[in-house]
Structure formats: structure tokens, C-alpha cells
Motif scaffolding. Sequence first.
Motif, PDB file in Angstrom:
ATOM      1  N   LEU A 126       3.984  -0.586  -2.814  1.00 21.42           N
ATOM      2  CA  LEU A 126       5.075   0.318  -3.095  1.00 21.42           C
ATOM      3  C   LEU A 126       5.534   0.964  -1.983  1.00 21.42           C
ATOM      4  O   LEU A 126       4.920   1.110  -0.956  1.00 21.42           O
ATOM      5  CB  LEU A 126       4.464   1.352  -3.973  1.00 21.42           C
ATOM      6  N   ASP A 127       6.810   1.263  -1.885  1.00 27.67           N
ATOM      7  CA  ASP A 127       7.446   1.847  -0.608  1.00 27.67           C
ATOM      8  C   ASP A 127       7.379   3.601  -0.877  1.00 27.67           C
ATOM      9  O   ASP A 127       6.671   3.946  -1.866  1.00 27.67           O
ATOM     10  CB  ASP A 127       8.919   1.710  -0.710  1.00 27.67           C
ATOM     11  N   ALA A 128       7.829   4.340   0.005  1.00 28.47           N
ATOM     12  CA  ALA A 128       7.515   5.855  -0.161  1.00 28.47           C
ATOM     13  C   ALA A 128       8.113   6.287  -1.509  1.00 28.47           C
ATOM     14  O   ALA A 128       7.845   7.352  -2.008  1.00 28.47           O
ATOM     15  CB  ALA A 128       8.283   6.328   1.055  1.00 28.47           C
TER      16      ALA A 128
ATOM     17  N   GLN B 157       8.372  -1.044  -5.926  1.00 25.79           N
ATOM     18  CA  GLN B 157       7.948  -2.129  -5.378  1.00 25.79           C
ATOM     19  C   GLN B 157       8.606  -2.936  -3.892  1.00 25.79           C
ATOM     20  O   GLN B 157       9.989  -3.091  -4.365  1.00 25.79           O
ATOM     21  CB  GLN B 157       7.482  -3.256  -6.446  1.00 25.79           C
ATOM     22  N   LYS B 158       8.104  -3.215  -2.942  1.00 21.81           N
ATOM     23  CA  LYS B 158       8.647  -3.671  -2.134  1.00 21.81           C
ATOM     24  C   LYS B 158       9.099  -5.160  -2.169  1.00 21.81           C
ATOM     25  O   LYS B 158       8.336  -5.738  -3.026  1.00 21.81           O
ATOM     26  CB  LYS B 158       7.951  -3.620  -0.563  1.00 21.81           C
TER      27      LYS B 158
ATOM     28  N   GLY C 294      11.528 -13.072  -0.487  1.00 18.35           N
ATOM     29  CA  GLY C 294      12.429 -12.567  -1.498  1.00 18.35           C
ATOM     30  C   GLY C 294      11.480 -12.397  -2.821  1.00 18.35           C
ATOM     31  O   GLY C 294      12.279 -11.684  -3.668  1.00 18.35           O
ATOM     32  N   GLN C 295      10.409 -12.565  -2.868  1.00 14.79           N
ATOM     33  CA  GLN C 295       9.520 -12.357  -4.132  1.00 14.79           C
ATOM     34  C   GLN C 295       9.081 -10.808  -3.817  1.00 14.79           C
ATOM     35  O   GLN C 295       8.764 -10.235  -2.791  1.00 14.79           O
ATOM     36  CB  GLN C 295       8.411 -13.176  -4.069  1.00 14.79           C
ATOM     37  N   PRO C 296       8.406 -10.274  -5.169  1.00 14.28           N
ATOM     38  CA  PRO C 296       8.102  -8.887  -5.024  1.00 14.28           C
ATOM     39  C   PRO C 296       6.718  -8.855  -4.131  1.00 14.28           C
ATOM     40  O   PRO C 296       6.129  -9.879  -4.318  1.00 14.28           O
ATOM     41  CB  PRO C 296       7.913  -8.522  -6.361  1.00 14.28           C
ATOM     42  N   GLU C 297       6.601  -7.822  -3.277  1.00 17.19           N
ATOM     43  CA  GLU C 297       5.391  -7.795  -2.461  1.00 17.19           C
ATOM     44  C   GLU C 297       4.111  -7.459  -3.152  1.00 17.19           C
ATOM     45  O   GLU C 297       4.254  -6.333  -3.916  1.00 17.19           O
ATOM     46  CB  GLU C 297       5.679  -7.093  -1.109  1.00 17.19           C
TER      47      GLU C 297
END
Length: 397
Positions: free
Chosen positions: A283-285, A289-290, A295-298
Motif C-alpha cells: 500500500l501507498d501512504a 495498493q501500489k 502494470g500489475q498490482p504490487e
Amino acid sequence: RRKDNIIYFGSMADKYIIMLQILETKKVEDLDVATKVSVQLQLTDPALKVTMTYLDGTSETWCFGDPVPASTGYYMALQGGKDVYHIYSRPVDLFSKSRLDLHVVSFAVPFSANTEIQDFVITPAEGDAVEIRYLAEGESTVSISSLVMVQPFRYDVNSERATEIMDGIMGLAIKSYAGEVSELPEAGLDAPRYTIFATDNADKSLTVKVGAYCGSDQVYVQVDDTNAVYLADASTLAFLDNVKPGYLVDQFSNLVYIIRVDGVEITCKDAKYTLGITREPVLDADGKQKTAKNGQPETSDTYFFDGEEIAEDDFKSLYQTIIGMQVSKLNDDYYYDGDVALTVHYTLNTEPGEFTVEYLEYDSDYYAVRRNGVSLFLIKRNKVDNMIDALKAFAEK
């Protein structure tokens, strides 16, 4: 021969006759003497006749004769008219072309360079029809390919080989017009050797029936639902020789894209091994989800072997050993059924949710590979045995 005030000199067996028409006369004593006449050289059988019908329903026929001596032109006259003209040769050259030469030699709905074939079905006179298409939106397969075979059975395809067929269809060209179907029974189009049907991404479609050879290097073809028959270079249709399920499908026995896999269970006669992946979103701040570079969800991935966490490199090495087994040759019996020696079962995070490959006892040299009920290939026993040995060795560490 004379009729009224027209006198003909010559015979209809000759190519030309002379027509003399009396236009004016005067009396000389008791005799009518011509004072004005018209003389014409007429063709008894013109080399060419062209009849033109106009929008009002009327028509007229022009007669074209021999070349004018010491000139590039031709004689021409209106049928039934009095005058003879000297015209340039171009109209005669155009009108003298045969029906074959005048016919349009191009596809009515050609595929162009800026379109892409989305689906093709090729039906041979003998054997099964083969259909390959791009995946529909939201549809997926277990492999990395965006193409799938749906006839004669559903199977992942070898993208490079399927593209060769598509390029062959895109490159189809007709060389010349041969005539109408009814005129050419020798063309073999009542029972064509192949029928090609393709659609592109502009919703255009093309149907081509491929008939018999004309000589050694040309083939009769019929396009769409017309009665026209054309000739195409045999070399441009050579790709049809490769339209076989065994050639076009994925040549790996179970090449499954790892991003779609949550777990793998390998079951052989005396052992069972499991591989698993858990994926936690990164997740980012803002708590979203990053997105990874691909190009896929991290995700943050954890790898397991028989329930124990292992290093990513070790997992991927084992996974590559499982999926990297390339088949050895085609099986003559696509629906061969034998005792199951090994099963590789995938749990997927996408449709269809799971996927199973079975290795069946075949003979002392080969296993048969069964996927989706089809035993399309044989694989050397030592390839499968090496994979089992690698799993066994890792388990014993």
C-alpha cells in the motif's frame, strides 16, 4: 444489288462491300440521272461491336473495323449509319480486352495493414476445423498468450505459430480472374480443399474457398459468396499446410503464467509435493495498493514448499522445472486414455480457478500428456522423471 435508291457492290462473303446511296437525281429525257451520291465502305463482319444502352432505354451499336493503314487508329461506324470515322486506338484496345482481363482482381473486403485478424476458422476437406481467436475482454487462459484455440478443442496456442497463420491470411492475394464457378468444374470448388473464414478488428470478414491446382504453381480460389473464380499463387497458400492443432498449440506440457498461480500440487505414485504463494498488497501512504513496473498490482509475496517458507529463487527454480517441460512429439490418438503416473494440479487466482495436467503411462519411452481431456502430445519419460527427482531432492534437504 439494288434496293430503291441504294446500290451495294460486292458479296457478303467478302470482308467489305461498297454502298452507294443516290441522294439527288434529275431527269435527262426519260431517264433519272444521279446528281448527288454517298459512297461508303462497309464491313460485312466488324472485328468488334460495342452496344451501349442509355438511361432512357435506347441503345446503339458501334462497329470497329481494321487498323487504318499507316496510322495508329481504327475505322469505326455506327451500325446502320452512313459515316465512317477514324479513331484513336485506345478505345479499341480497351474494348478488345477479354472478360477475364476486365474483371476486378481484388478482394471485395480486403484486410489492410492497419487492421488485425481477431478470429479465423480454417476447415480442411479432411480433418477437423481449426479456430483460433484473441481472448475476449475479461477472458483469460492459464498461459501468457492472448490467443486461444477453440476448435477442435480448447487449448492454449503458440502465439508465434498462430501469428504465422494470421499473416498468411492477411497476405492473401489473387493473381487473375479465371471465370465463373459453373464454367470451371475442374476448379474443385464444389468440395474445396480448404475453407478460410476470418474476421478483423473492424468487423470485416472474408471467406475464401481453396480449390484444385491449376498447373504446378497456381490454385483456384473463390471469394465470399460470389460465383467468381480466381487464381492465386500456390506459394501464398503454403501456410495452410501448418493448420494443424498439434503445430499451433503451446508446445510446453503445462506452461502456466506464475502471476496466475496460488498453488501447485504434484502427485506421483509414491509422493506428493506442494508449492504455494501468498500475496499481500503493498500500500501507498493513502492506503491504496501500489502498481508494479509490469502494470500489475504490487504485492509482497511469500513462497512455500510443502508448507514451509522458502526463498523466492528456490521456489522459482522449482516452478521453472515443473512448467519448463517441452513435449517431445504428437500423439496419434488425441483421446488416448491410460493409467495416471503423475498429476500436476494448479490452484489459480483467475478463471477457471484450477487447472490439471496428467501424465499417462504410454510406453517405455514416453508419457502421454493430457490437458482438458485431450492427450495431444507425448513427452519423454526422462523429462518427467528429472522433474520428480528435482522435487524429491529439494524435499530431502
